[in-house]
Scaffold this active site. Structure first.
Site, PDB file in Angstrom:
ATOM      1  N   LYS A  94       0.814  -1.208   0.000  1.00  0.00           N
ATOM      2  CA  LYS A  94       0.000   0.000   0.000  1.00  0.00           C
ATOM      3  C   LYS A  94       0.856   1.270   0.000  1.00  0.00           C
ATOM      4  O   LYS A  94       0.405   2.325  -0.438  1.00  0.00           O
ATOM      5  CB  LYS A  94      -0.912   0.034   1.232  1.00  0.00           C
ATOM      6  CG  LYS A  94      -1.807  -1.169   1.425  1.00  0.00           C
ATOM      7  CD  LYS A  94      -2.885  -1.276   0.369  1.00  0.00           C
ATOM      8  CE  LYS A  94      -3.988  -2.246   0.738  1.00  0.00           C
ATOM      9  NZ  LYS A  94      -3.603  -3.657   0.722  1.00  0.00           N
TER      10      LYS A  94
HETATM   11  C1  LIG Z   1      -4.270  -4.794   0.298  1.00  0.00           C
HETATM   12  C2  LIG Z   1      -3.480  -6.039   0.229  1.00  0.00           C
HETATM   13  C3  LIG Z   1      -3.753  -7.016  -0.722  1.00  0.00           C
HETATM   14  C4  LIG Z   1      -4.920  -6.923  -1.682  1.00  0.00           C
HETATM   15  O1  LIG Z   1      -4.789  -5.884  -2.608  1.00  0.00           O
HETATM   16  P1  LIG Z   1      -6.082  -5.352  -3.370  1.00  0.00           P
HETATM   17  O2  LIG Z   1      -5.597  -4.179  -4.143  1.00  0.00           O
HETATM   18  O3  LIG Z   1      -7.079  -4.993  -2.324  1.00  0.00           O
HETATM   19  O4  LIG Z   1      -6.551  -6.468  -4.230  1.00  0.00           O
HETATM   20  C5  LIG Z   1      -2.933  -8.132  -0.758  1.00  0.00           C
HETATM   21  N1  LIG Z   1      -1.919  -8.288   0.113  1.00  0.00           N
HETATM   22  C6  LIG Z   1      -1.632  -7.372   1.042  1.00  0.00           C
HETATM   23  C7  LIG Z   1      -0.520  -7.612   1.985  1.00  0.00           C
HETATM   24  C8  LIG Z   1      -2.386  -6.197   1.124  1.00  0.00           C
HETATM   25  O5  LIG Z   1      -2.098  -5.293   2.053  1.00  0.00           O
END
Ligand SMILES: *Cc1c(COP(=O)(O)O)cnc(C)c1O
Length: 493
Positions: free
Chosen positions: A107
Site C-alpha cells: 500500500k
Molecule cells: C491490500 C493487500 C492485498 C490486496 O490488494 P487489493 O488491491 O485490495 O486487491 C494483498 N496483500 C496485502 C498484503 C495487502 O495489504
C-alpha cells in the site's frame, strides 16, 4: 480529461475525482478512454524508476502539473531501494517485492503519492476546504494511509479497522501512529462490516450541512480512489523493465502477473498497464480461502452469500471486492445501468450474475486461482526450505497459484508473482510454517524470524514495541457516522 462514474453518466475531472474518491452516485471513477489514448510504453521502459513513474502518472492523471515534482516529493527517502519495487528470483519464481516502503506493505507504493496528489489538487482547484480522509482497513491500508497523511496540511484522517481482525503487528502500527490530524478506531465485526459501515457513513456525511459549515469535505484513501490506483500501474512497468534487464524476456514478449487479491485494486492496476500497451499476458487473480473471485471467474456468478473466513492473509479476507466494478464497466463497454443493477443486486441479495459474452471478454485478460490455509502454510515452508525465500502468507497464496497456473500449460514464458507484504508483518504465521514454533509476543517473533533468515527487521517495525498506544476506541458499525462528526466537531483531526 474526464473520468466516468461506473453507475451513471456522472463524470469528473482528475482533480475532483482524486479529492472526492467516490462518485456522488456511489460509483467508482474510471478512465474509459485509456486503451484508446496512445502511450509510448516501450520508450518509458528505459527511464529511471522515478522518471518512469512521472511519465505514467502524467498519462493517467493529466490534470496534474509537475508530475516529476509530485513523484519526487512522494518517494524520495521513503523506500529502502532506488528500484522502489525490486524483482527478485527464487528458483523459477520471479517475485516483485512491493513492500520496501515505510510500513512494509505494498500500500505504501500508492499511499506515498496520494497525499501529495490531494495537496496539489486542493491548490489547483483553489479549494479552501479541509479534506477529511475516511478509511476502512483490513490492516495494511490504514497504517500506510496514516503514514502518508499524518500532519499533511489541510487534511485529517480517520482509520477504522475490524476489532480483532488485523494482525498484532498491524494493530500496533496503527494505534501508535503519531500526528495531530489522525484518529484510529476499531469496529465490531469483520472487515466487510467495517467497510460497509464506513461506506454508509461516507454517503450520509457527504450530504451533511454541518460538515459543509465546518468547511470540510470527505475523501477516501481506499483503492476506490483513482489517485490510489494510478501509482500502482507503475510497478508493472518496473517489473517488465527488470525482466528485460535480466535477459528473461525480449521487448514485446508477454508477461503474466499473479496478484494476491482482496479489493481487486492491485490487479486492476495491472489491467490498466495492459490497456496502456505494456505486453501483459494474463492477470491471474490469487485468492485465499475466501474464494469469491475464483468462483466468479469460473462461473460468472459473484456470490458473497458464504461464510467470511479469517485467514493468515487478512488483507485478502474480503467478500465484497470493490474494484471489480471497474472491470465490469470496461468489459461491458461502459454499460453503467448494467453495472448499477449488479451492484444494487449485490447490496440487496448478496449476488449477481454476469452474462457469458462479458465473461468471455474478461477471461481473455484474467484467470484465477485460490489457496486454502493448509496449502498456504505448506507453501511458506517449502519455499523457505527449498529456495531460502521467506514469503509472507499473502505472497505464499500467490506463489501457490503461480504453480497451478504454470501447471495448466497456458502460462506465458515469463510469469511474475507479486509480493505484497514483508514476512516480518506476519512473523508468527511465517515462523510456524517454516517449522519453528513461535513463542513470545510478535516482537519476539520478529527477532526470531530475523535470526532464522539473517534478514534485518524493517526499520518501521523494529521500534514499534516501545511506542505509546494512542488509540483504544471500539465502536459498532452503525456508530461510525456520529463518531466521525464528533471528532471533526472537536477539531481532533
Ligand atoms: C491490500 C493487500 C492485498 C490486496 O490488494 P487489493 O488491491 O485490495 O486487491 C494483498 N496483500 C496485502 C498484503 C495487502 O495489504
Amino acid at each position: 480529461m474526464q473520468y466516468q462514474s461506473t453507475r451513471s453518466d456522472i463524470s469528473a475531472n482528475g482533480l475532483q475525482a482524486v479529492l472526492s474518491g467516490l462518485a456522488p452516485d456511489g460509483g467508482l471513477y474510471v478512465d474509459s478512454s485509456l486503451s484508446r489514448r496512445p502511450f509510448p510504453w516501450d520508450e518509458v521502459l528505459s527511464l529511471s524508476p522515478l522518471s518512469m513513474a512521472a511519465r505514467i502518472l502524467s498519462h493517467l492523471l493529466p490534470d496534474f502539473e509537475d508530475m516529476d515534482e509530485i513523484v519526487r516529493l512522494s518517494y524520495t527517502n521513503k523506500f529502502d531501494t532506488p528500484l522502489l519495487t525490486p524483482l527478485v528470483s527464487a528458483g523459477d519464481y520471479r517475485i516483485l517485492e512491493l513492500f520496501h516502503g515505510p510500513t512494509s506493505a505494498f500500500k505504501d507504493v500508492a499511499l506515498s503519492v496520494l497525499p501529495v496528489l490531494m495537496t496539489k489538487a486542493r491548490r489547483l482547484s483553489a479549494s479552501s476546504e479541509k479534506t477529511i480522509i475516511l478509511t476502512a482497513t483490513s490492516g495494511d491500508t490504514g497504517k500506510a494511509a496514516l503514514e502518508g497523511f499524518h500532519d499533511v496540511e489541510g487534511t485529517g484522517i480517520l482509520v477504522f479497522y475490524p476489532d480483532g481482525g488485523v494482525s498484532p503487528v498491524q494493530h500496533a502500527q496503527m494505534v501508535t501512529q503519531t500526528g495531530e490530524n489522525v484518529r484510529v478506531c476499531a469496529v465490531s465485526g469483520n472487515f466487510d462490516d467495517c467497510q460497509s459501515g464506513v461506506k454508509r457513513a461516507f454517503a450520509a456525511l457527504s450530504r451533511s450541512e454541518e460538515l459543509k459549515r465546518l468547511n470540510c469535505a470527505l475523501s477516501s484513501a481506499n483503492s476506490i480512489n483513482i489517485g490510489r490506483l494510478a501509482p500502482q500501474v507503475v510497478y508493472y512497468f518496473l517489473a517488465y523493465r527488470q525482466l528485460l534487464d535480466a535477459g528473461d524476456i525480449k521487448l514485446g514478449d508477454p508477461v503474466d502477473f499473479v496478484v494476491p487479491t482482496g479489493n481487486f485494486g492491485d490487479i486492476f492496476a495491472g489491467y490498466q498497464a495492459k490497456q496502456m500497451g505494456l505486453p501483459v499476458g494474463k492477470l491471474v487473480c490469487a485468492s485465499n480461502a475466501n474464494r469469491v473471485l475464483t468462483d466468479f471467474f469460473a462461473n460468472g456468478v459473484y456470490d458473497r452469500r458464504r461464510d467470511f473466513l479469517r485467514t493468515a492473509s487478512p488483507s485478502m479476507d474480503i467478500l465484497i471486492s470493490s474494484n471489480l466494478e471497474r472491470l465490469l464497466y470496461i468489459a461491458s463497454d461502459g454499460a453503467y445501468a448494467f453495472v448499477r443493477a449488479c451492484m444494487n443486486y449485490l447490496a440487496s441479495n448478496g449476488v449477481y450474475t454476469v452474462p457469458e459474452d462479458i465473461m468471455s471478454r474478461i477471461r481473455q485478460d484474467f484467470a484465477a486461482g485460490c489457496c486454502d490455509e493448509e496449502t498456504c502454510r505448506e507453501t511458506i515452508g517449502r519455499v523457505w526450505r527449498e529456495l531460502g525465500y521467506l514469503a509472507d502468507p499473502h505472497t505464499a497464496v500467490a506463489l501457490r497459484v503461480t504453480d497451478e497456473w504454470k501447471g495448466t500449460g497456458k502460462a506465458a514464458k515469463a510469469v511474475v508473482t507479486l509480493s505484497t507484504a514483508s514476512p516480518f508483518k506476519f512473523p508468527g504465521a511465517v515462523l510456524e510454517a517454516a517449522g519453528v514454533m513461535p513463542s513470545g509476543d510478535e516482537f519476539a517473533q520478529m527477532e526470531a524470524l530475523s535470526r532464522m533468515s539473517g534478514l534485518p527487521i524493517p526499520a518501521g517495525l523494529s521500534g514499534l514495541k516501545e511506542k505509546p498506544v494512542r488509540f483504544t476506541d471500539v465502536i459498532g458499525g452503525s456508530a461510525i457516522e456520529d463518531y466521525v462528526m464528533e471528532v471533526i466537531r472537536k477539531g481532533e483531526v
